[in-house]
Motif scaffolding. Structure first.
Motif, PDB file in Angstrom:
ATOM      1  N   ASP A 170       0.862  -1.189   0.000  1.00 13.09           N
ATOM      2  CA  ASP A 170       0.000   0.000   0.000  1.00 13.09           C
ATOM      3  C   ASP A 170       0.892   1.230   0.000  1.00 13.09           C
ATOM      4  O   ASP A 170       1.821   1.331   0.813  1.00 13.09           O
ATOM      5  CB  ASP A 170      -0.909   0.006   1.233  1.00 13.09           C
ATOM      6  N   ASP A 171       0.635   2.168  -0.918  1.00 17.38           N
ATOM      7  CA  ASP A 171       1.501   3.345  -1.005  1.00 17.38           C
ATOM      8  C   ASP A 171       1.203   4.384   0.074  1.00 17.38           C
ATOM      9  O   ASP A 171       1.912   5.393   0.168  1.00 17.38           O
ATOM     10  CB  ASP A 171       1.414   3.977  -2.402  1.00 17.38           C
ATOM     11  N   GLU A 172       0.174   4.143   0.875  1.00 15.86           N
ATOM     12  CA  GLU A 172      -0.101   5.019   2.015  1.00 15.86           C
ATOM     13  C   GLU A 172       0.506   4.368   3.267  1.00 15.86           C
ATOM     14  O   GLU A 172      -0.008   3.346   3.739  1.00 15.86           O
ATOM     15  CB  GLU A 172      -1.601   5.211   2.207  1.00 15.86           C
TER      16      GLU A 172
ATOM     17  N   PHE B 119       5.140  -3.186   2.198  1.00 14.57           N
ATOM     18  CA  PHE B 119       5.777  -2.426   1.128  1.00 14.57           C
ATOM     19  C   PHE B 119       4.883  -1.267   0.696  1.00 14.57           C
ATOM     20  O   PHE B 119       3.657  -1.375   0.734  1.00 14.57           O
ATOM     21  CB  PHE B 119       6.065  -3.330  -0.077  1.00 14.57           C
ATOM     22  N   ASN B 120       5.539  -0.184   0.259  1.00 14.80           N
ATOM     23  CA  ASN B 120       4.794   0.992  -0.184  1.00 14.80           C
ATOM     24  C   ASN B 120       4.677   1.087  -1.695  1.00 14.80           C
ATOM     25  O   ASN B 120       4.150   2.059  -2.226  1.00 14.80           O
ATOM     26  CB  ASN B 120       5.424   2.272   0.380  1.00 14.80           C
TER      27      ASN B 120
ATOM     28  N   ASP C 269       1.818 -16.694   0.069  1.00  8.74           N
ATOM     29  CA  ASP C 269       0.490 -17.251  -0.202  1.00  8.74           C
ATOM     30  C   ASP C 269      -0.545 -16.169  -0.486  1.00  8.74           C
ATOM     31  O   ASP C 269      -1.421 -16.349  -1.332  1.00  8.74           O
ATOM     32  CB  ASP C 269       0.020 -18.075   1.008  1.00  8.74           C
ATOM     33  N   LEU C 270      -0.428 -15.045   0.211  1.00  5.84           N
ATOM     34  CA  LEU C 270      -1.520 -14.058   0.207  1.00  5.84           C
ATOM     35  C   LEU C 270      -0.953 -12.647   0.210  1.00  5.84           C
ATOM     36  O   LEU C 270      -0.018 -12.346   0.955  1.00  5.84           O
ATOM     37  CB  LEU C 270      -2.389 -14.278   1.445  1.00  5.84           C
ATOM     38  N   ILE C 271      -1.530 -11.784  -0.627  1.00  8.89           N
ATOM     39  CA  ILE C 271      -1.132 -10.372  -0.673  1.00  8.89           C
ATOM     40  C   ILE C 271      -2.355  -9.501  -0.418  1.00  8.89           C
ATOM     41  O   ILE C 271      -3.384  -9.650  -1.089  1.00  8.89           O
ATOM     42  CB  ILE C 271      -0.529  -9.993  -2.035  1.00  8.89           C
ATOM     43  N   PHE C 272      -2.243  -8.613   0.543  1.00  6.34           N
ATOM     44  CA  PHE C 272      -3.232  -7.554   0.738  1.00  6.34           C
ATOM     45  C   PHE C 272      -2.725  -6.373  -0.080  1.00  6.34           C
ATOM     46  O   PHE C 272      -1.719  -5.741   0.256  1.00  6.34           O
ATOM     47  CB  PHE C 272      -3.377  -7.208   2.223  1.00  6.34           C
TER      48      PHE C 272
ATOM     49  N   THR D 126      -8.758  -1.024  -1.113  1.00  5.10           N
ATOM     50  CA  THR D 126      -8.827   0.219  -1.877  1.00  5.10           C
ATOM     51  C   THR D 126      -9.921   1.134  -1.345  1.00  5.10           C
ATOM     52  O   THR D 126     -10.850   0.676  -0.681  1.00  5.10           O
ATOM     53  CB  THR D 126      -9.093  -0.085  -3.364  1.00  5.10           C
ATOM     54  N   ALA D 127      -9.804   2.403  -1.661  1.00  5.38           N
ATOM     55  CA  ALA D 127     -10.834   3.372  -1.285  1.00  5.38           C
ATOM     56  C   ALA D 127     -11.853   3.558  -2.400  1.00  5.38           C
ATOM     57  O   ALA D 127     -12.804   4.331  -2.250  1.00  5.38           O
ATOM     58  CB  ALA D 127     -10.179   4.715  -0.951  1.00  5.38           C
TER      59      ALA D 127
END
Length: 236
Positions: free
Chosen positions: A9-11, A34-35, A50-53, A80-81
């Motif tokens: 997430d870039d935030e 990670f951003n 296994d899993l990515i948010f 996401t927003a």
């Protein structure tokens, strides 16, 4: 079962919040936050994730673009927003789609959905390797080798397994679940009501499968997949 996960997430604040959630879930092992998607590529290449948010709107490489280039063994939960990406998210086989602000409850629901998916996948892989199933029928568990199954018929809320010895076993379940557990395309759905063990097929007559003494219809919905199987197994 535990799942290795990462958060992209870039935030920074949003990433930190999700990381704090992941650390509260006993079956998740957080391997990095990670951003940007590009920062995460090295970790994904070096270890089994296994899993990515995964956030969607990010510079350089969007979440949707990133999801298209990673292997299918890594599952995605989009964070996401913006709800306009939901359809695109499911096109890349995302397990879930969380709208910000994300509560721990919603995060946990998505994590549990991922755990269920991986547990089912593990069970299916084991069953396909062992090549037999136990079928619940009334108060018994009837063992059936894959090689002994001719075809399966859906009958309302039940499925009926027809075996090569002329017997059948009926069980309370649905056709979709049965289809998930059987190896494809060895077992092929040819109709809403029929899954056929294709090596047992003796003849294909227009829109009918001949198996044993039965003639089973091929529906329009499944015609293309049946045609593909035929082409892959036809001498020309």
């Amino acid at each position: 079962m535990t799942l290795n996960c990462i958060i992209i997430d870039d935030e920074p604040l949003a990433a930190e919040l999700l990381a704090s959630y992941a650390k509260k879930v006993p079956f998740l092992t957080l391997q990095g936050t990670f951003n940007s998607a590009t920062e995460a590529i090295k970790t994904i290449r070096e270890m089994k994730i296994d899993l990515i948010f995964l956030d969607i709107q990010m510079p350089e490489l969007s979440g949707l673009e990133f999801a298209r280039i990673i292997g299918p063994e890594t599952k995605i939960v989009f964070t996401t927003a913006f709800n306009q990406y939901a359809i695109e998210g499911y096109k890349v086989n995302a397990l879930d789609y969380l709208l910000k602000p994300i509560s721990f409850e919603k995060f946990l629901e998505a994590a549990n959905k991922a755990l269920s998916w991986f547990e089912l996948s593990s069970k299916v892989a084991s069953m396909k390797s062992d090549r037999f199933v136990f079928i619940k029928s009334e108060y018994k568990l009837q063992k059936a080798s894959f090689d002994d199954i001719l075809y399966i018929e859906g009958v309302k809320d039940y499925v009926k397994f027809y075996l090569i010895d002329g017997t059948n076993v009926m069980s309370l379940m649905n056709m979709k679940k049965v289809e998930e557990y059987l190896p494809y395309p060895e077992f092929l759905r040819i109709h809403r009501s029929y899954i056929v063990h294709m090596p047992k097929v003796s003849q294909i007559d227009r829109f009918r499968i001949v198996i044993g003494e039965q003639f089973l219809p091929i529906s329009e919905t499944y015609k293309d997949s049946v045609q593909k199987f035929i082409e892959d197994h036809t001498l020309s």
